[in-house]
Design an enzyme around this catalytic site. Structure first.
Site, PDB file in Angstrom:
ATOM      1  N   GLU A 105      -2.096  -0.188  15.716  1.00 53.89           N
ATOM      2  CA  GLU A 105      -1.835  -1.579  16.105  1.00 53.89           C
ATOM      3  C   GLU A 105      -0.351  -1.916  16.040  1.00 53.89           C
ATOM      4  OE1 GLU A 105      -5.856  -2.995  13.769  1.00 53.89           O
ATOM      5  OE2 GLU A 105      -3.987  -4.055  13.431  1.00 53.89           O
ATOM      6  N   CYS A 124       6.182  -5.770  14.801  1.00 54.21           N
ATOM      7  CA  CYS A 124       5.637  -5.224  13.550  1.00 54.21           C
ATOM      8  C   CYS A 124       4.919  -3.925  13.921  1.00 54.21           C
ATOM      9  CB  CYS A 124       4.673  -6.258  12.957  1.00 54.21           C
ATOM     10  SG  CYS A 124       3.818  -5.656  11.510  1.00 54.21           S
ATOM     11  N   CYS A 131      -4.239   4.948   6.500  1.00 52.83           N
ATOM     12  CA  CYS A 131      -3.358   5.028   5.334  1.00 52.83           C
ATOM     13  C   CYS A 131      -4.157   5.614   4.179  1.00 52.83           C
ATOM     14  CB  CYS A 131      -2.841   3.641   4.958  1.00 52.83           C
ATOM     15  SG  CYS A 131      -1.724   3.675   3.535  1.00 52.83           S
ATOM     16  N   CYS A 135      -5.263   0.390  -0.783  1.00 55.36           N
ATOM     17  CA  CYS A 135      -5.188  -0.933  -1.415  1.00 55.36           C
ATOM     18  C   CYS A 135      -6.448  -1.713  -1.008  1.00 55.36           C
ATOM     19  CB  CYS A 135      -3.940  -1.679  -0.956  1.00 55.36           C
ATOM     20  SG  CYS A 135      -2.422  -0.751  -1.257  1.00 55.36           S
ATOM     21  N   CYS A 138      -6.568  -4.450   1.869  1.00 56.38           N
ATOM     22  CA  CYS A 138      -5.964  -4.066   3.145  1.00 56.38           C
ATOM     23  C   CYS A 138      -6.983  -3.364   4.052  1.00 56.38           C
ATOM     24  CB  CYS A 138      -4.790  -3.143   2.868  1.00 56.38           C
ATOM     25  SG  CYS A 138      -4.095  -2.419   4.357  1.00 56.38           S
ATOM     26  N   CYS A 369      -2.703  -6.420   8.802  1.00 55.78           N
ATOM     27  CA  CYS A 369      -2.644  -4.967   8.895  1.00 55.78           C
ATOM     28  C   CYS A 369      -4.022  -4.300   9.062  1.00 55.78           C
ATOM     29  CB  CYS A 369      -1.981  -4.550   7.593  1.00 55.78           C
ATOM     30  SG  CYS A 369      -1.866  -2.847   7.245  1.00 55.78           S
TER      31      CYS A 369
HETATM   32  N1  SAH Z   1       2.133   0.384   3.564  1.00 53.56           N
HETATM   33  C1  SAH Z   1       3.222  -0.507   3.531  1.00 53.56           C
HETATM   34  C2  SAH Z   1       3.488  -1.219   4.837  1.00 53.56           C
HETATM   35  C3  SAH Z   1       2.306  -1.710   5.631  1.00 53.56           C
HETATM   36  S1  SAH Z   1       1.411  -3.039   4.929  1.00 53.56           S
HETATM   37  C4  SAH Z   1       3.058  -1.486   2.400  1.00 53.56           C
HETATM   38  O1  SAH Z   1       1.983  -1.571   1.830  1.00 53.56           O
HETATM   39  O2  SAH Z   1       4.040  -2.151   2.073  1.00 53.56           O
HETATM   40  C5  SAH Z   1       2.503  -4.411   5.147  1.00 53.56           C
HETATM   41  C6  SAH Z   1       2.245  -5.552   4.201  1.00 53.56           C
HETATM   42  O3  SAH Z   1       0.986  -6.193   4.499  1.00 53.56           O
HETATM   43  C7  SAH Z   1       2.169  -5.095   2.752  1.00 53.56           C
HETATM   44  O4  SAH Z   1       2.939  -5.933   1.917  1.00 53.56           O
HETATM   45  C8  SAH Z   1       0.691  -5.222   2.472  1.00 53.56           C
HETATM   46  O5  SAH Z   1       0.428  -5.327   1.102  1.00 53.56           O
HETATM   47  C9  SAH Z   1       0.323  -6.449   3.269  1.00 53.56           C
HETATM   48  N2  SAH Z   1      -1.103  -6.638   3.481  1.00 53.56           N
HETATM   49  C10 SAH Z   1      -2.063  -5.707   3.548  1.00 53.56           C
HETATM   50  N3  SAH Z   1      -3.270  -6.268   3.721  1.00 53.56           N
HETATM   51  C11 SAH Z   1      -3.077  -7.603   3.772  1.00 53.56           C
HETATM   52  C12 SAH Z   1      -3.944  -8.728   3.916  1.00 53.56           C
HETATM   53  N4  SAH Z   1      -5.243  -8.574   4.051  1.00 53.56           N
HETATM   54  N5  SAH Z   1      -3.396  -9.960   3.901  1.00 53.56           N
HETATM   55  C13 SAH Z   1      -2.044 -10.122   3.771  1.00 53.56           C
HETATM   56  N6  SAH Z   1      -1.188  -9.103   3.642  1.00 53.56           N
HETATM   57  C14 SAH Z   1      -1.688  -7.853   3.621  1.00 53.56           C
HETATM   58 FE1  SF4 Z   2      -1.568   1.424   2.949  1.00 52.08          FE
HETATM   59 FE2  SF4 Z   2      -2.448  -1.023   3.424  1.00 52.08          FE
HETATM   60 FE3  SF4 Z   2      -1.730  -0.321   0.938  1.00 52.08          FE
HETATM   61 FE4  SF4 Z   2       0.148  -0.624   2.851  1.00 52.08          FE
HETATM   62  S1  SF4 Z   2      -1.183  -2.217   2.032  1.00 52.08           S
HETATM   63  S2  SF4 Z   2      -0.046   1.058   1.384  1.00 52.08           S
HETATM   64  S3  SF4 Z   2      -0.993   0.087   4.647  1.00 52.08           S
HETATM   65  S4  SF4 Z   2      -3.432   0.548   2.103  1.00 52.08           S
END
Ligand code: SAH
Ligand code: SF4
Length: 382
Positions: A105, A124, A131, A135, A138, A369
Site C-alpha cells: 500500500e 507514505c 512485517c 505489533c 498494526c 498501515c
Molecule cells: N515499521 C515502522 C514503520 C511503519 S508503521 C514502524 O513501526 O515505525 C508507521 C507508524 O504507524 C508506526 O508508528 C506504527 O506504530 C503506526 N501504526 C501502526 N498501526 C497503527 C494503527 N492501527 N493506528 C495508528 N498508527 C498505527
Molecule cells: Fe511492523 Fe506494523 Fe510494528 Fe511497524 S507498527 S514494526 S509495520 S508491525
C-alpha cells in the site's frame, strides 16, 4: 469513494526494471549498449525528473536507443489494483500488486498551506510486503512477513505518486487556483507504510539516495522521514550515513512492561537501551528525534504514563507525535478521545517535552498501515 480493481499481470513476461539500477550501474549499462555517457544523465532525468511512464515518450533520446531500452528493461513493476479516495479528497490510498503477486500500500496526503507552511503532498510508502515484528495494534503486523521490497519497488511508489501530484498541480494551474510554474509534485516522503524500513536497511538507504538526487525527484533529505520500531544496531548505523533525514521512533509506551504487551520487539531491544541509542543518534547527527506514540485507550494513555514518558525523554532533543489509534479489524484497541489525549499532552509538558496530537487523515478509507491490504485480501478471496 473511487474503487478500481483489476487482475494480475503475467510475471514470466516481465523484463527487469530499470528502476533497480543505481546511477552508476545505469551508466555502465548505457555504455555497454554503445551509447555515450551523457545519454545516461538524460535517461536518469526522464525516469526520475520527468517521471516518464514509457521509453517511447523519452523524446530527448534517439528512437533506436529507446527501442533497445524497451527490449532490455521495463520501468515500473507496480500495478495499481485499487484506489480509494477519502470523502474530503485530501487522502488517497493505492493498493499495488508487485511482479510476483504480493500486495503493498501507498498513501498520499494533501495539506493546504496554513499560513506557516506551504502546500504539501506527502507520500507514505512501504518498504516490505508484510512485517515480521507483530505489533498488536498494526494491521500489517498481524498479517506476517512476506518479503523485502527492492529499491525499484520502493522508489516506484514515489514515482507513481509524483505522476498523480504533478497532474493535480497542472490542473490547479489551468483552473487558476495555483500560480503558473508552481508544479511542486510530491514534497515529502515518509517511510511509514507497510513494513519495517530498517529491517530492509540496504534497499531503504539506496532508495533514499535516489529520492534525494538533485537531477531526479529532488526530495530534500529534511523532507524525508524514516519511521522505525526501534532496531538499535540499524539506528546506530544510520547515524553514520551522513543523511540529514528525519528519524521517527515508534515508542508507544514509557516502560518495558507496557511496551512488551503490544510490541514483541521490546524483548530484544528494551526501552532504556533504545533511548540510549537515540541519545547517541542525536549527538552524532545533531538532529531532533521524533517519537511516535499511538494512543491506545486504557493501555498506554494515562496521565501517569505521560509523566513517565516525560521523565524518560528528559534531556533528549525530541518531539512527540501523539496518534489516537486507527482501530484495525478484529483488533482489541479503541481510540483515546481528544480530551484524554490533551491531558496526556499536558503530562508531557510538565517535563518540557513538546508534542502534537495528530488526528489521522483518511480514517474513512482505512488509511492506517496495512488496513487496505487486509481488506483487499478479503475482497479478492470472496
Ligand atoms: N515499521 C515502522 C514503520 C511503519 S508503521 C514502524 O513501526 O515505525 C508507521 C507508524 O504507524 C508506526 O508508528 C506504527 O506504530 C503506526 N501504526 C501502526 N498501526 C497503527 C494503527 N492501527 N493506528 C495508528 N498508527 C498505527
Ligand atoms: Fe511492523 Fe506494523 Fe510494528 Fe511497524 S507498527 S514494526 S509495520 S508491525
Amino acid at each position: 469513494m473511487n474503487h478500481n480493481v483489476s487482475s494480475s499481470s503475467n510475471v514470466s513476461l516481465m523484463l527487469p526494471s530499470i528502476l533497480e539500477l543505481s546511477r552508476q550501474s545505469l551508466t555502465d549499462s548505457i555504455l555497454e549498449m554503445g551509447e555515450k555517457k551523457f545519454r545516461s544523465d538524460q535517461l536518469w532525468r526522464s525516469l526520475y525528473h520527468d517521471v516518464s511512464e514509457t521509453f517511447e515518450e523519452m523524446s530527448t533520446l534517439s528512437k533506436p536507443f529507446r527501442n533497445s531500452l524497451r527490449e532490455k528493461y521495463s520501468i515500473s513493476t507496480l500495478k495499481e489494483v485499487m484506489l480509494l479516495t477519502s470523502s474530503d479528497r485530501t487522502t488517497s490510498k493505492s493498493l499495488y500488486r508487485l511482479g510476483d503477486g504480493e500486495l503493498i500500500e501507498t498513501v498520499m496526503m494533501r495539506y493546504e498551506s496554513d499560513g506557516h507552511r506551504r502546500n504539501r503532498k506527502t507520500a507514505c510508502i512501504s518498504t516490505q510486503a508484510g512485517c515480521a515484528l507483530g505489533c498488536t495494534f498494526c494491521a500489517t503486523g498481524q498479517q506476517g512477513f512476506r518479503r523485502n521490497l527492492t529499491v525499484g519497488e520502493i522508489v516506484g511508489q514515489v514515482i507513481d505518486m509524483q505522476r498523480v501530484a504533478i497532474a493535480e498541480d497542472r490542473a490547479q494551474i489551468d483552473g487558476g487556483r495555483r500560480s503558473k510554474g508552481e508544479v511542486q509534485g510530491v514534497t515529502n516522503v515518509v517511510f511509514m507504510g507497510m513494513g519495517e524500513p530498517l529491517a530492509n536497511y540496504k534497499n531503504t538507504i539506496s532508495a533514499i539516495r535516489v529520492l534525494n538526487d538533485g537531477q531526479g525527484l529532488n526530495i530534500g533529505a529534511r523532507h524525508i522521514t524514516v519511521s522505525t520500531v526501534g532496531l538499535i544496531p540499524e539506528i546506530l548505523k544510520l547515524a553514520d550515513e551522513d543523511l540529514q533525514i528525519n528519524l521517527a521512533i515508534s515508542l508507544h509506551a514509557p516502560d518495558n512492561v507496557t511496551r512488551s504487551q503490544t510490541m514483541p520487539v521490546n524483548k530484544r531491544y528494551p526501552v532504556q537501551e533504545l533511548i540510549n541509542a537515540c541519545h547517541k543518534y542525536a549527538d552524532k547527527t545533531k538532529r531532533r528525534i521524533f517519537f511516535e506514540y499511538v494512543l491506545l485507550k486504557d493501555q498506554n494513555d494515562s496521565i501517569e504514563q505521560a509523566q513517565k514518558l516525560g521523565r524518560l525523554l528528559n534531556g533528549l532533543h525530541c518531539h512527540v507525535n501523539l496518534i489516537p489509534v486507527n482501530p484495525t479489524a478484529g483488533g482489541p484497541f479503541e481510540r483515546t478521545d481528544l480530551i484524554s489525549a490533551k491531558s496526556f499532552q499536558g503530562g508531557l509538558k510538565q517535563y518540557g517535552i513538546p508534542s502534537t496530537i495528530r488526528m489521522e487523515k483518511g480514517i474513512d478509507i482505512n488509511a492506517g498501515c496495512g488496513q487496505l491490504r487486509e481488506r483487499a485480501i478479503d475482497i479478492f478471496n470472496n
